[in-house]
Write a protein that holds these residues in place. Structure first.
Motif, PDB file in Angstrom:
ATOM      1  N   CYS A   1       2.147  -3.713   8.055  1.00 57.56           N
ATOM      2  CA  CYS A   1       3.058  -2.577   7.870  1.00 57.56           C
ATOM      3  C   CYS A   1       3.268  -1.875   9.203  1.00 57.56           C
ATOM      4  CB  CYS A   1       2.481  -1.609   6.846  1.00 57.56           C
ATOM      5  SG  CYS A   1       3.539  -0.172   6.543  1.00 57.56           S
TER       6      CYS A   1
ATOM      7  N   CYS B   1       0.325   4.036   8.093  1.00 58.83           N
ATOM      8  CA  CYS B   1      -0.232   3.058   7.152  1.00 58.83           C
ATOM      9  C   CYS B   1      -0.892   1.881   7.886  1.00 58.83           C
ATOM     10  CB  CYS B   1       0.859   2.564   6.199  1.00 58.83           C
ATOM     11  SG  CYS B   1       0.283   1.343   4.995  1.00 58.83           S
TER      12      CYS B   1
ATOM     13  N   LYS C   1       0.817  -1.209   0.000  1.00 58.18           N
ATOM     14  CA  LYS C   1       0.000   0.000   0.000  1.00 58.18           C
ATOM     15  C   LYS C   1       0.851   1.260   0.000  1.00 58.18           C
ATOM     16  CE  LYS C   1      -3.717   2.384   2.497  1.00 58.18           C
ATOM     17  NZ  LYS C   1      -4.637   2.337   3.662  1.00 58.18           N
ATOM     18  N   CYS C   2       1.743   1.407   1.012  1.00 58.82           N
ATOM     19  CA  CYS C   2       2.534   2.640   1.111  1.00 58.82           C
ATOM     20  C   CYS C   2       3.888   2.524   0.429  1.00 58.82           C
ATOM     21  CB  CYS C   2       2.706   3.052   2.559  1.00 58.82           C
ATOM     22  SG  CYS C   2       3.796   1.976   3.532  1.00 58.82           S
TER      23      CYS C   2
ATOM     24  N   HIS D   1      -1.045  -1.120   7.141  1.00 58.76           N
ATOM     25  CA  HIS D   1      -1.791  -1.996   6.224  1.00 58.76           C
ATOM     26  C   HIS D   1      -1.507  -3.464   6.526  1.00 58.76           C
ATOM     27  CE1 HIS D   1      -3.671  -3.461   2.582  1.00 58.76           C
ATOM     28  NE2 HIS D   1      -2.532  -4.027   2.199  1.00 58.76           N
TER      29      HIS D   1
END
Length: 325
Positions: free
Chosen positions: A94, A99, A76-77, A101
Motif C-alpha cells: 500500500c 498504512c 487493510k485501509c 500494508h
C-alpha cells in the motif's frame, strides 16, 4: 498557453489501468486521474518517463469514451493505493503513507470510468534527455505534485528547452496550434514516413536517388512527406521526395531545409561542424522537382528559417498526377 507534463512510462501507472501510450502519437488516461478533464485540444502536451523528457507536441483531438475498470485496493485501509511488486515479496504494498500494508493479495473493485485518448502525432518533436526529472518538476505549476497529469509553466519550460543545448524546431508548436485554431485549413509542415505504396511510387518517379545526395541503395531511402500526412490522411501531388534515412531525420527537425527559390540546401549552423554534412550546404537538389514540390518546400522553409527572407516561388507549368495509395 496551457501546457501539461504527462507521465508515459511502462509499469508506472497503477495495476490493470490498460493504457496503451505511444509518446510520439497518442496518450490515454481516465477519470480516476487528477486533472483528467482539464486537458483540451490545442494544449501543449509534454511527455516524460519519470526520469527524463521524451518530447512534446500539441493535442490535435481527444477521444472520450466509457469503460469498465477493475482496480485493486488495500485490504487493510481499503484505499486504492496499491502497487504490485515485480521482484520483492509480499506481492502488494500500500502506498498510503499512514498504512504501507504489505500482502500477498489485494482487494479488487469494478467501476465505470470515462476514458480519454489524445492524439498529437503531427506536431511531435522528439527531445529525449534534453531536460531531466528534477528540472521538469521545478517547471510545474505545483512543483511537489505527484500526479500523472501536471500543469507546466509553459514560458519557463520553453525557455529551459531553448537553452538545453540542442536546437529544436519549437516553431512547430506555434504552427500546429495555429492550424488547430483555424480548423486545419492549412498544413502543418512535417516529414512522415509514407505508406509502402507511396514509397514505391516515388521510387518509380525518381529511381533510387536521394533528393539531397544522389544515387543511393533503395534500402537506405525513405519516402519523406513534405506535409503532415498524419493531419491530412492522404498523399498530395508533389508532396514527397526520397531521402536517405539520416537526412530525412535532419529535414524533419528543420536542421536541413531547401531554399525553394534557388533549389539548394541550407544547413543549420549546428550541422556545419560535421564535414560530411557541411559539404551539402548550398548544394542543389539532385532531382527535378515541380511547382507543387516547391510549394511544400516553401512552407517548410518558412517554418524553419524564420530569420531568412521568404522566397517568392515563380509559377511553373509542370505538375505531377495526384498519388492515391
Amino acid at each position: 498557453m496551457t501546457a501539461w507534463l504527462v507521465l508515459a512510462k511502462a509499469g508506472s501507472k497503477r495495476i490493470s489501468e490498460g493504457y496503451d501510450d505511444n509518446p510520439a502519437t497518442h496518450y490515454s488516461w481516465d477519470s480516476t486521474v487528477p486533472n483528467h478533464g482539464r486537458l483540451n485540444v490545442g494544449d501543449v502536451i509534454v511527455l516524460w518517463d519519470g526520469k527524463e523528457l521524451l518530447g512534446l507536441s500539441v493535442i490535435e483531438d481527444i477521444t472520450v469514451g466509457q469503460a469498465t475498470k477493475t482496480t485493486p485496493f488495500c485490504l487493510k485501509c481499503k484505499k486504492a493505493d496499491v502497487a504490485e511488486r515485480k521482484k520483492k515479496l509480499p506481492r502488494f504494498v500500500c502506498w498510503n503513507q499512514k498504512c504501507k500494508h504489505e500482502d500477498e493479495k489485494a482487494g479488487w473493485k469494478t467501476k465505470q470510468v470515462t476514458t480519454y485518448r489524445s492524439r498529437h502525432e503531427a506536431g511531435w518533436i522528439p527531445a529525449r534527455g534534453e531536460l531531466m526529472a528534477r528540472r521538469l518538476r521545478q517547471l510545474c505549476v505545483q512543483e511537489d505534485s505527484q500526479n500523472s497529469l501536471r500543469e507546466l509553466r509553459w514560458d519557463d519550460f520553453r525557455h529551459a528547452l531553448t537553452h538545453s543545448g540542442t536546437p529544436l524546431p519549437l516553431r512547430i508548436i506555434d504552427t500546429a496550434q495555429d492550424v488547430i485554431a483555424s480548423g486545419h485549413t492549412t498544413a502543418t509542415i512535417r516529414v512522415r514516413k509514407g505508406q509502402p505504396a507511396f514509397r514505391k511510387h516515388l521510387l518509380e518517379v525518381f529511381g533510387e536517388v536521394c533528393a539531397f545526395t544522389g544515387p543511393a541503395p533503395a534500402q537506405a531511402l525513405e519516402a519523406a512527406h513534405l506535409y503532415s500526412y498524419a493531419a491530412n490522411g492522404k498523399h498530395h501531388k508533389g508532396g514527397g521526395l526520397l531521402l536517405r534515412r539520416d537526412l530525412h531525420r535532419l529535414f524533419d527537425l528543420g536542421l536541413i531545409a531547401v531554399n525553394p527559390k534557388s533549389k539548394t540546401l541550407h544547413l543549420a549552423d549546428a550541422l556545419k561542424t560535421y564535414p560530411d554534412y557541411a559539404k551539402l550546404d548550398g548544394a542543389p537538389l539532385t532531382v527535378s522537382v515541380t511547382a507543387d514540390h516547391l510549394k511544400w518546400l516553401a512552407r517548410h522553409w518558412n517554418m524553419h528559417r524564420v530569420n531568412e527572407p521568404s522566397p517568392v516561388i515563380p509559377p511553373q507549368s509542370n505538375v505531377v498526377e495526384v498519388v492515391t495509395a
